[in-house]
Design a protein around this motif. Structure first.
Motif, PDB file in Angstrom:
ATOM      1  N   THR A 149     -14.560  -1.509   3.280  1.00 22.60           N
ATOM      2  CA  THR A 149     -15.317  -1.483   4.251  1.00 22.60           C
ATOM      3  C   THR A 149     -16.628  -0.340   4.285  1.00 22.60           C
ATOM      4  O   THR A 149     -17.317  -0.103   4.892  1.00 22.60           O
ATOM      5  N   GLY A 150     -16.384   0.663   3.086  1.00 23.49           N
ATOM      6  CA  GLY A 150     -17.105   1.783   3.081  1.00 23.49           C
ATOM      7  C   GLY A 150     -17.905   1.891   2.091  1.00 23.49           C
ATOM      8  O   GLY A 150     -18.645   2.975   1.539  1.00 23.49           O
ATOM      9  N   TYR A 151     -18.128   0.702   1.207  1.00 22.12           N
ATOM     10  CA  TYR A 151     -18.955   0.746   0.150  1.00 22.12           C
ATOM     11  C   TYR A 151     -19.823  -0.366   0.146  1.00 22.12           C
ATOM     12  O   TYR A 151     -19.929  -1.347   0.978  1.00 22.12           O
ATOM     13  N   SER A 152     -21.082  -0.302  -0.644  1.00 22.62           N
ATOM     14  CA  SER A 152     -21.403   0.956  -1.485  1.00 22.62           C
ATOM     15  C   SER A 152     -22.765   1.600  -0.988  1.00 22.62           C
ATOM     16  O   SER A 152     -23.344   1.169  -0.044  1.00 22.62           O
ATOM     17  N   ASP A 180     -19.086   4.910  -4.723  1.00 18.53           N
ATOM     18  CA  ASP A 180     -19.530   6.028  -3.803  1.00 18.53           C
ATOM     19  C   ASP A 180     -19.167   5.548  -2.384  1.00 18.53           C
ATOM     20  O   ASP A 180     -19.110   4.340  -1.957  1.00 18.53           O
ATOM     21  N   GLY A 181     -18.870   6.541  -1.527  1.00 21.48           N
ATOM     22  CA  GLY A 181     -18.684   6.076   0.119  1.00 21.48           C
ATOM     23  C   GLY A 181     -17.045   6.485   0.444  1.00 21.48           C
ATOM     24  O   GLY A 181     -16.257   7.227  -0.362  1.00 21.48           O
ATOM     25  N   SER A 182     -16.956   6.132   1.680  1.00 20.23           N
ATOM     26  CA  SER A 182     -15.556   6.392   2.116  1.00 20.23           C
ATOM     27  C   SER A 182     -14.936   5.088   2.793  1.00 20.23           C
ATOM     28  O   SER A 182     -15.825   4.208   3.447  1.00 20.23           O
ATOM     29  N   PHE A 183     -13.793   5.071   3.110  1.00 18.86           N
ATOM     30  CA  PHE A 183     -13.260   3.800   3.983  1.00 18.86           C
ATOM     31  C   PHE A 183     -13.532   4.051   5.334  1.00 18.86           C
ATOM     32  O   PHE A 183     -13.648   5.239   5.808  1.00 18.86           O
ATOM     33  N   LYS A 184     -13.692   2.881   6.006  1.00 18.98           N
ATOM     34  CA  LYS A 184     -14.006   2.918   7.555  1.00 18.98           C
ATOM     35  C   LYS A 184     -12.990   2.112   8.282  1.00 18.98           C
ATOM     36  O   LYS A 184     -12.878   2.409   9.620  1.00 18.98           O
ATOM     37  N   SER A 185     -11.891   1.765   7.657  1.00 20.84           N
ATOM     38  CA  SER A 185     -11.064   0.904   8.223  1.00 20.84           C
ATOM     39  C   SER A 185      -9.615   1.569   8.238  1.00 20.84           C
ATOM     40  O   SER A 185      -8.512   1.163   8.498  1.00 20.84           O
ATOM     41  N   GLY A 186      -9.628   3.036   7.695  1.00 25.96           N
ATOM     42  CA  GLY A 186      -8.205   3.662   7.704  1.00 25.96           C
ATOM     43  C   GLY A 186      -7.584   3.224   6.531  1.00 25.96           C
ATOM     44  O   GLY A 186      -7.984   2.643   5.468  1.00 25.96           O
ATOM     45  N   PHE A 187      -6.210   3.989   6.376  1.00 25.61           N
ATOM     46  CA  PHE A 187      -5.306   3.535   5.392  1.00 25.61           C
ATOM     47  C   PHE A 187      -4.078   3.114   5.750  1.00 25.61           C
ATOM     48  O   PHE A 187      -3.728   3.104   6.974  1.00 25.61           O
ATOM     49  N   GLU A 188      -3.368   2.715   4.543  1.00 21.99           N
ATOM     50  CA  GLU A 188      -2.030   2.563   5.146  1.00 21.99           C
ATOM     51  C   GLU A 188      -0.976   3.522   5.359  1.00 21.99           C
ATOM     52  O   GLU A 188      -1.377   4.733   4.565  1.00 21.99           O
ATOM     53  N   LEU A 201     -11.609  10.557   1.623  1.00 23.90           N
ATOM     54  CA  LEU A 201     -12.443  10.417   0.738  1.00 23.90           C
ATOM     55  C   LEU A 201     -11.878  10.046  -0.611  1.00 23.90           C
ATOM     56  O   LEU A 201     -10.955  10.809  -0.975  1.00 23.90           O
ATOM     57  N   ILE A 202     -12.610   9.654  -1.647  1.00 23.10           N
ATOM     58  CA  ILE A 202     -11.964   9.056  -3.011  1.00 23.10           C
ATOM     59  C   ILE A 202     -12.485  10.355  -3.800  1.00 23.10           C
ATOM     60  O   ILE A 202     -13.831  10.538  -4.052  1.00 23.10           O
ATOM     61  N   THR A 203     -11.637  10.955  -4.368  1.00 22.74           N
ATOM     62  CA  THR A 203     -11.955  12.024  -5.481  1.00 22.74           C
ATOM     63  C   THR A 203     -11.877  11.158  -6.704  1.00 22.74           C
ATOM     64  O   THR A 203     -11.490  10.110  -6.953  1.00 22.74           O
ATOM     65  N   ALA A 204     -12.430  12.054  -7.499  1.00 22.85           N
ATOM     66  CA  ALA A 204     -12.770  11.499  -8.836  1.00 22.85           C
ATOM     67  C   ALA A 204     -11.728  10.911  -9.834  1.00 22.85           C
ATOM     68  O   ALA A 204     -11.486   9.746 -10.087  1.00 22.85           O
ATOM     69  N   VAL A 205     -10.453  11.979 -10.105  1.00 21.02           N
ATOM     70  CA  VAL A 205      -9.337  11.297 -10.688  1.00 21.02           C
ATOM     71  C   VAL A 205      -8.310  11.987 -10.002  1.00 21.02           C
ATOM     72  O   VAL A 205      -7.471  12.933 -10.334  1.00 21.02           O
ATOM     73  N   PRO A 206      -7.912  11.475  -8.749  1.00 26.14           N
ATOM     74  CA  PRO A 206      -6.589  12.118  -8.333  1.00 26.14           C
ATOM     75  C   PRO A 206      -5.377  11.576  -8.959  1.00 26.14           C
ATOM     76  O   PRO A 206      -5.330  10.576  -9.690  1.00 26.14           O
ATOM     77  N   ALA A 207      -4.480  12.338  -8.750  1.00 22.58           N
ATOM     78  CA  ALA A 207      -3.014  12.030  -9.409  1.00 22.58           C
ATOM     79  C   ALA A 207      -2.505  10.401  -9.068  1.00 22.58           C
ATOM     80  O   ALA A 207      -2.258   9.797  -9.731  1.00 22.58           O
ATOM     81  N   VAL A 208      -2.643  10.528  -7.689  1.00 22.44           N
ATOM     82  CA  VAL A 208      -2.311   9.110  -7.270  1.00 22.44           C
ATOM     83  C   VAL A 208      -3.504   9.000  -6.072  1.00 22.44           C
ATOM     84  O   VAL A 208      -3.176   9.494  -5.035  1.00 22.44           O
ATOM     85  N   SER A 209      -4.529   8.012  -6.216  1.00 25.39           N
ATOM     86  CA  SER A 209      -5.439   7.874  -5.258  1.00 25.39           C
ATOM     87  C   SER A 209      -4.800   7.277  -3.975  1.00 25.39           C
ATOM     88  O   SER A 209      -4.238   6.328  -3.920  1.00 25.39           O
ATOM     89  N   THR A 210      -5.471   7.735  -2.797  1.00 28.18           N
ATOM     90  CA  THR A 210      -5.163   7.302  -1.493  1.00 28.18           C
ATOM     91  C   THR A 210      -5.622   5.649  -1.590  1.00 28.18           C
ATOM     92  O   THR A 210      -6.850   5.307  -2.138  1.00 28.18           O
ATOM     93  N   TYR A 211      -4.944   4.712  -0.989  1.00 29.77           N
ATOM     94  CA  TYR A 211      -5.292   3.375  -1.098  1.00 29.77           C
ATOM     95  C   TYR A 211      -5.079   2.596   0.453  1.00 29.77           C
ATOM     96  O   TYR A 211      -4.508   3.013   1.184  1.00 29.77           O
ATOM     97  N   ALA A 212      -5.976   1.736   0.428  1.00 21.74           N
ATOM     98  CA  ALA A 212      -6.029   0.763   1.641  1.00 21.74           C
ATOM     99  C   ALA A 212      -5.317  -0.306   1.556  1.00 21.74           C
ATOM    100  O   ALA A 212      -5.066  -1.055   2.521  1.00 21.74           O
TER     101      ALA A 212
END
Length: 533
Positions: free
Chosen positions: A45-48, A525-533, A14-25
């Motif tokens: 693949t999780g937007y919008s 808004d939304g979340s990734f469907k394809s996972g992360f690095e 889940l993408i938070t509003a202002v993370p220190a380092v946001s997770t990335y795909a």
């Protein structure tokens, strides 16, 4: 240095509003996202969703940098001196390259540089590019050279031939198009830099491409005029050189498309589109001028020898296109994946659309239908852009200057092309087949939206682009608005020129045309469907 993320579960994605380092795909390493510059981010693949899309932040870049008249690139999880950061890299009109913290809601310049000397500092330059090894960012500077910086701290590499020359006459030539990087079938990774002139087509400039092998530092030059000379031309007005030997008497033929050069992995060729200037090819008389043409080159930037490219396409209306300032090369080719059922002869196709408002479907394996360069015509299809095309005459019509975006619908593998203009809106095309032969069919125009627009991008079945200070999100299949316009409009936005958005890891980033530019960041808004690095 780029620091890798550990794989985390989708439940936590889940993408938070202002993370220190946001997770990335994914990263956005060059204009148009990939080596084909498709503008299609397959990892998003999780937007919008219909609600919750808001402006995350906006702020002005340093006043000394001025206007950023180009598109940023993005690299996640960079190990900077102040910790891991997601960085945006952007180049301003006065040659300042900025590395900005993409997650900071206020201005945080991680590092910046402004090379000195050379050309004018009042006209926009193209986007930087990040190498596939994720260690260096490359930037065109107004000294006419390509500079190489470490992504983490901006330390410049000055060994191994760097900075590399792109033009010897930066006072009349510039790199307004993006830098491009691709790894070819031979395993070599190369950087492509193209040139055009300043506004008004004045003075002694010749469009050309410089190809730099990033492993060895060696380079090749192919000129769109006097192409039998594979050198950087000098400017005898300001430097000591033998004009007859080291320059070209012809002028113009700039390469203006936003991505610059486009590498096609299918044919293992690199393509450039030239603008207004002479088309006159007569090897017997030593004349090699390739105005208003698509040129195919080897991935190392060489042609077939003797001043000839590997292949070429020139529309039959080239003379009128030249006289009416209706550059074929106002954009670059858009490579279109062939949909299932496409015949073997048409497995490598592309759209070539220019200021004349003519949308051309061409065969990258046989550009003009003769199997050799310098032929006229031979396109698979000509189609007037709705409301302002001019295929028959070559007049300056729809102002197709933004780079098209290309999308493959995951549901049925159909291929779509989205073309925005400066004066006639945005239109969606779909590839249709007749006995295996492809053609373009209009699917929808973005009627009711503002007329002008930036280069579009596609993510999660949504087409995003900026038009008259509005950020628009349209359903890729129907053209209907997917977001309430109120969430995407602000009176402080100063419109656009060559700027266009990028969408990476649930956020859309865009610079506007203010002086200094504002950076706008939108949280989707939304979340990734394809996972992360």
């Amino acid at each position: 240095m780029r620091q890798k993320n550990t794989l985390i579960s989708l439940a936590a994605a889940l993408i938070t509003a202002v993370p220190a380092v946001s997770t990335y795909a994914t990263d956005w390493l060059q204009f148009g996202y990939d080596t084909a510059h498709s503008g299609y981010n397959r990892e998003e693949t999780g937007y919008s969703t219909p609600t919750g899309n808001t402006i995350l932040y906006h702020y002005s870049v340093p006043a000394a940098a001025g206007t950023i008249d180009s598109t940023p690139v993005y690299l996640g999880n960079v190990a900077t001196n102040s910790g891991a950061r997601n960085l945006l890299f952007a180049l301003s009109n006065n040659g300042t390259v900025l590395a900005l913290d993409a997650d900071s809601t206020t201005l945080n310049v991680v590092w910046s540089h402004q090379p000195t000397g050379g050309g004018k500092t009042t006209s926009g330059f193209g986007s930087p590019a990040i190498d596939p090894g994720l260690q260096y960012v490359y930037v065109y500077a107004f000294d006419g050279k390509i500079h190489k910086y470490q992504v983490a701290d901006g330390a410049e590499v000055t060994t191994g031939g760097w900075p590399e020359v792109s033009t010897l006459k930066p006072e009349v030539e510039k790199g307004a198009s993006a830098l491009s990087i691709a790894t070819a079938h031979d395993g070599a990774t190369r950087l492509y830099s193209v040139t055009d002139g300043y506004v008004g087509d004045a003075n002694d400039y010749q469009g050309h491409i410089t190809t730099i092998n990033l492993g060895t530092g060696t380079q090749n030059v192919f000129n769109s005029e006097c192409s039998n000379k594979t050198i950087h031309f000098c400017n005898s007005d300001v430097m000591s050189c033998a004009a007859a030997t080291n320059d070209c008497s012809s002028r113009r033929n700039g390469i203006w498309g936003r991505p610059g050069a486009v590498y096609d992995a299918g044919t293992d060729l690199v393509f450039i589109m030239t603008g207004n200037g002479p088309f006159n090819v007569n090897p017997g008389s030593g004349i090699y001028n390739w105005g208003d043409s698509v040129l195919a080159l080897n991935p190392d930037g060489t042609g077939a020898g003797g001043g000839m490219p590997v292949d070429s396409y020139t529309p039959a209306t080239y003379a009128n296109i030249e006289s009416k300032d209706a550059d074929l090369g106002s954009a670059s080719i858009a490579i279109v994946p062939p949909p299932p059922g496409t015949a073997a002869a048409y497995q490598h196709i592309a759209v070539a659309a220019g200021k004349d408002g003519c949308v051309r479907l061409i065969n990258l394996s046989n550009l003009n239908g003769t199997g050799s360069p310098a032929g006229i015509g031979g396109e698979l299809q000509l189609q007037d852009f709705p409301g302002g095309g001019s295929c028959a005459t070559g007049n300056n019509a729809s102002d197709i200057k933004p780079q098209p975006a290309v999308w493959v619908n995951p549901a049925d593998q159909s291929s779509w092309v989205y073309i925005a203009t400066y004066s006639h809106g945005l239109v969606a095309y779909k590839i249709t087949l007749s006995a295996g032969k492809p053609s373009l069919a209009v699917q929808w125009p973005a009627s009711g939206t503002a007329a002008s627009g930036t280069s579009p991008l596609v993510a999660n079945g949504t087409v995003y682009y900026m038009s008259n200070s509005h950020l628009l999100a349209l359903d890729a299949l129907t053209g209907t608005a997917k977001l309430s316009s109120g969430a995407w409009v602000t009176t402080a936005n100063s419109g656009q020129h060559w700027q266009s958005p990028i969408l990476v890891n649930g956020r859309l980033y865009l610079f506007d045309n203010a002086a200094p530019s504002n950076l706008w960041a939108y949280q989707l808004d939304g979340s990734f469907k394809s996972g992360f690095e």
